[in-house]
Write a protein that holds these residues in place. Structure first.
Motif, mmCIF file in Angstrom:
data_model
loop_
_atom_site.group_PDB
_atom_site.id
_atom_site.type_symbol
_atom_site.label_atom_id
_atom_site.label_comp_id
_atom_site.label_asym_id
_atom_site.label_seq_id
_atom_site.Cartn_x
_atom_site.Cartn_y
_atom_site.Cartn_z
ATOM 1 N N ASN A 125 3.378 -106.179 12.363
ATOM 2 C CA ASN A 125 3.663 -104.839 11.850
ATOM 3 C C ASN A 125 5.058 -104.424 12.299
ATOM 4 N N HIS A 126 5.499 -103.275 11.836
ATOM 5 C CA HIS A 126 6.864 -102.811 12.105
ATOM 6 C C HIS A 126 7.030 -102.137 13.466
ATOM 7 N N LYS A 127 6.006 -102.081 14.280
ATOM 8 C CA LYS A 127 6.078 -101.378 15.568
ATOM 9 C C LYS A 127 6.933 -102.093 16.619
ATOM 10 N N PHE A 128 7.025 -103.416 16.538
ATOM 11 C CA PHE A 128 7.773 -104.189 17.533
ATOM 12 C C PHE A 128 8.451 -105.369 16.833
ATOM 13 N N THR A 129 9.775 -105.438 16.976
ATOM 14 C CA THR A 129 10.555 -106.519 16.362
ATOM 15 C C THR A 129 11.513 -107.077 17.396
ATOM 16 N N ILE A 130 11.609 -108.384 17.472
ATOM 17 C CA ILE A 130 12.559 -109.053 18.359
ATOM 18 C C ILE A 130 13.316 -110.087 17.530
ATOM 19 N N GLY A 131 14.596 -110.239 17.842
ATOM 20 C CA GLY A 131 15.379 -111.193 17.066
ATOM 21 C C GLY A 131 16.719 -111.482 17.691
ATOM 22 N N ALA A 132 17.544 -112.183 16.947
ATOM 23 C CA ALA A 132 18.885 -112.524 17.419
ATOM 24 C C ALA A 132 19.781 -112.794 16.220
ATOM 25 N N ASP A 133 21.050 -112.512 16.405
ATOM 26 C CA ASP A 133 22.074 -112.808 15.414
ATOM 27 C C ASP A 133 23.103 -113.729 16.036
ATOM 28 N N MET A 134 23.628 -114.633 15.227
ATOM 29 C CA MET A 134 24.751 -115.470 15.638
ATOM 30 C C MET A 134 25.948 -115.055 14.800
ATOM 31 N N LEU A 135 27.040 -114.732 15.462
ATOM 32 C CA LEU A 135 28.254 -114.283 14.802
ATOM 33 C C LEU A 135 29.271 -115.411 14.794
ATOM 34 N N PHE A 136 29.781 -115.705 13.612
ATOM 35 C CA PHE A 136 30.789 -116.755 13.443
ATOM 36 C C PHE A 136 32.097 -116.104 13.019
ATOM 37 N N LEU A 137 33.137 -116.253 13.846
ATOM 38 C CA LEU A 137 34.462 -115.729 13.545
ATOM 39 C C LEU A 137 35.407 -116.892 13.274
ATOM 40 N N GLN A 138 36.506 -116.604 12.614
ATOM 41 C CA GLN A 138 37.456 -117.650 12.221
ATOM 42 C C GLN A 138 37.931 -118.508 13.404
ATOM 43 N N ASN A 139 38.440 -117.868 14.458
ATOM 44 C CA ASN A 139 39.074 -118.614 15.553
ATOM 45 C C ASN A 139 38.376 -118.453 16.897
ATOM 46 N N ASP A 140 37.178 -117.894 16.899
ATOM 47 C CA ASP A 140 36.472 -117.657 18.144
ATOM 48 C C ASP A 140 35.192 -118.487 18.186
ATOM 49 N N PRO A 141 34.683 -118.739 19.389
ATOM 50 C CA PRO A 141 33.403 -119.448 19.473
ATOM 51 C C PRO A 141 32.269 -118.566 18.932
ATOM 52 N N THR A 142 31.202 -119.189 18.585
ATOM 53 C CA THR A 142 30.033 -118.480 18.077
ATOM 54 C C THR A 142 29.461 -117.585 19.173
ATOM 55 N N ALA A 143 29.119 -116.358 18.807
ATOM 56 C CA ALA A 143 28.528 -115.422 19.755
ATOM 57 C C ALA A 143 27.067 -115.196 19.382
ATOM 58 N N PHE A 144 26.246 -114.949 20.383
ATOM 59 C CA PHE A 144 24.807 -114.788 20.230
ATOM 60 C C PHE A 144 24.430 -113.369 20.653
ATOM 61 N N TYR A 145 23.729 -112.623 19.790
ATOM 62 C CA TYR A 145 23.381 -111.232 20.050
ATOM 63 C C TYR A 145 21.874 -110.996 19.903
ATOM 64 N N PRO A 146 21.110 -110.976 20.982
ATOM 65 C CA PRO A 146 19.690 -110.640 20.866
ATOM 66 C C PRO A 146 19.498 -109.143 20.577
ATOM 67 N N HIS A 147 18.387 -108.799 19.954
ATOM 68 C CA HIS A 147 18.081 -107.397 19.685
ATOM 69 C C HIS A 147 16.576 -107.162 19.722
ATOM 70 N N LEU A 148 16.214 -105.895 19.942
ATOM 71 C CA LEU A 148 14.829 -105.482 20.076
ATOM 72 C C LEU A 148 14.672 -104.125 19.413
ATOM 73 N N SER A 149 13.579 -103.929 18.691
ATOM 74 C CA SER A 149 13.298 -102.652 18.057
ATOM 75 C C SER A 149 11.849 -102.271 18.319
ATOM 76 N N ILE A 150 11.651 -101.028 18.742
ATOM 77 C CA ILE A 150 10.313 -100.489 18.977
ATOM 78 C C ILE A 150 10.194 -99.212 18.156
ATOM 79 N N GLN A 151 9.111 -99.113 17.375
ATOM 80 C CA GLN A 151 8.875 -97.922 16.568
ATOM 81 C C GLN A 151 7.544 -97.300 17.001
ATOM 82 N N PRO A 152 7.601 -96.368 17.990
ATOM 83 C CA PRO A 152 6.366 -95.802 18.523
ATOM 84 C C PRO A 152 5.622 -94.924 17.510
ATOM 85 N N LEU A 153 6.373 -94.248 16.632
ATOM 86 C CA LEU A 153 5.805 -93.398 15.586
ATOM 87 C C LEU A 153 6.585 -93.631 14.304
ATOM 88 N N ASP A 154 5.955 -93.457 13.165
ATOM 89 C CA ASP A 154 6.679 -93.582 11.906
ATOM 90 C C ASP A 154 7.844 -92.596 11.896
#
Length: 167
Positions: A125-154
Motif C-alpha cells: 500500500n502507499h503508507k510506506f515506500t522505500i527506494g533509491a535513485d542513481m544519478l548519472f552526470l556527464q563527467n561525474d561518477p554515479t551517485a546513489f540517493y536512497p529515499h523513504l516515504s511514510i504516509q500516516p494519513l491520506d
C-alpha cells in the motif's frame, strides 16, 4: 509525479492538488496540481521575508504523462528555466516501480543528467515506500540517493531523501 518523473502523471489518480513546505533556509511554498495526465508545480520563495510575485514563481513545471501499455507509462515535463525531462515508469506489480528520466536543455542539444530509480512498497500500500535513485552526470561518477516515504494519513506525507554523501 511532477518532481521526480513526469511519467507518473499517466497513472490514473483523478484530480489531485496540494501544497508542501520544505525545511530550508528560505521559507518556500510549492503548489502542485494534476488532472487527467496533465500537471503543474509552482515554487514560491519568500526571500528576506518578502511576499513573492504570484505571476512569476521562482520555479515552475508543466508536465504530461500517459500510459503506453499495461503498467508502463511515459511523460514529458517543461521547466521555466528551459529544461525538459523525459521519463518512463514501469510497475510490473503494484508494490514495485522502476523508472528512468533524462534531463535535457529545451533544444535537446545537451543531456544534462539521467536517473534510474526503483521504489518498493513492502506492505502493498502507499503508507510506506522505500527506494533509491542513481544519478548519472556527464563527467561525474554515479551517485546513489536512497529515499523513504511514510504516509500516516491520506493527504499527509513525510519524505526523506539523502544527498550523495549520505549525510
Amino acid at each position: 509525479a511532477i518532481a521526480s518523473n513526469p511519467a507518473g502523471l499517466g497513472i490514473k489518480r483523478g484530480h489531485q492538488s496540494g501544497m508542501y513546505f520544505p525545511f530550508d533556509s528560505v521559507f518556500t511554498i510549492h503548489r502542485s496540481k494534476r488532472i487527467n495526465g496533465f500537471g503543474y508545480d509552482l515554487k514560491y520563495e519568500f526571500i528576506d521575508g518578502k511576499f513573492p510575485d504570484t505571476f512569476n514563481p521562482s520555479d515552475g513545471n508543466l508536465a504530461f504523462g500517459t500510459p503506453i501499455f499495461n503498467n508502463a507509462y511515459c511523460g514529458i515535463k517543461w521547466n521555466k528555466h528551459h529544461f525538459i525531462d523525459i521519463g518512463f515508469l514501469y510497475r510490473p506489480i503494484n508494490n514495485l516501480s522502476i523508472g528512468a528520466t533524462s534531463l535535457f536543455d529545451d533544444s535537446f542539444n545537451t543531456n544534462i543528467q539521467s536517473k534510474l530509480g526503483f521504489a518498493l512498497r513492502p506492505f502493498s500500500n502507499h503508507k510506506f515506500t522505500i527506494g533509491a535513485d542513481m544519478l548519472f552526470l556527464q563527467n561525474d561518477p554515479t551517485a546513489f540517493y536512497p529515499h523513504l516515504s511514510i504516509q500516516p494519513l491520506d493527504g499527509i506525507s513525510l519524505n526523506i531523501h539523502s544527498n550523495d554523501k549520505l549525510d
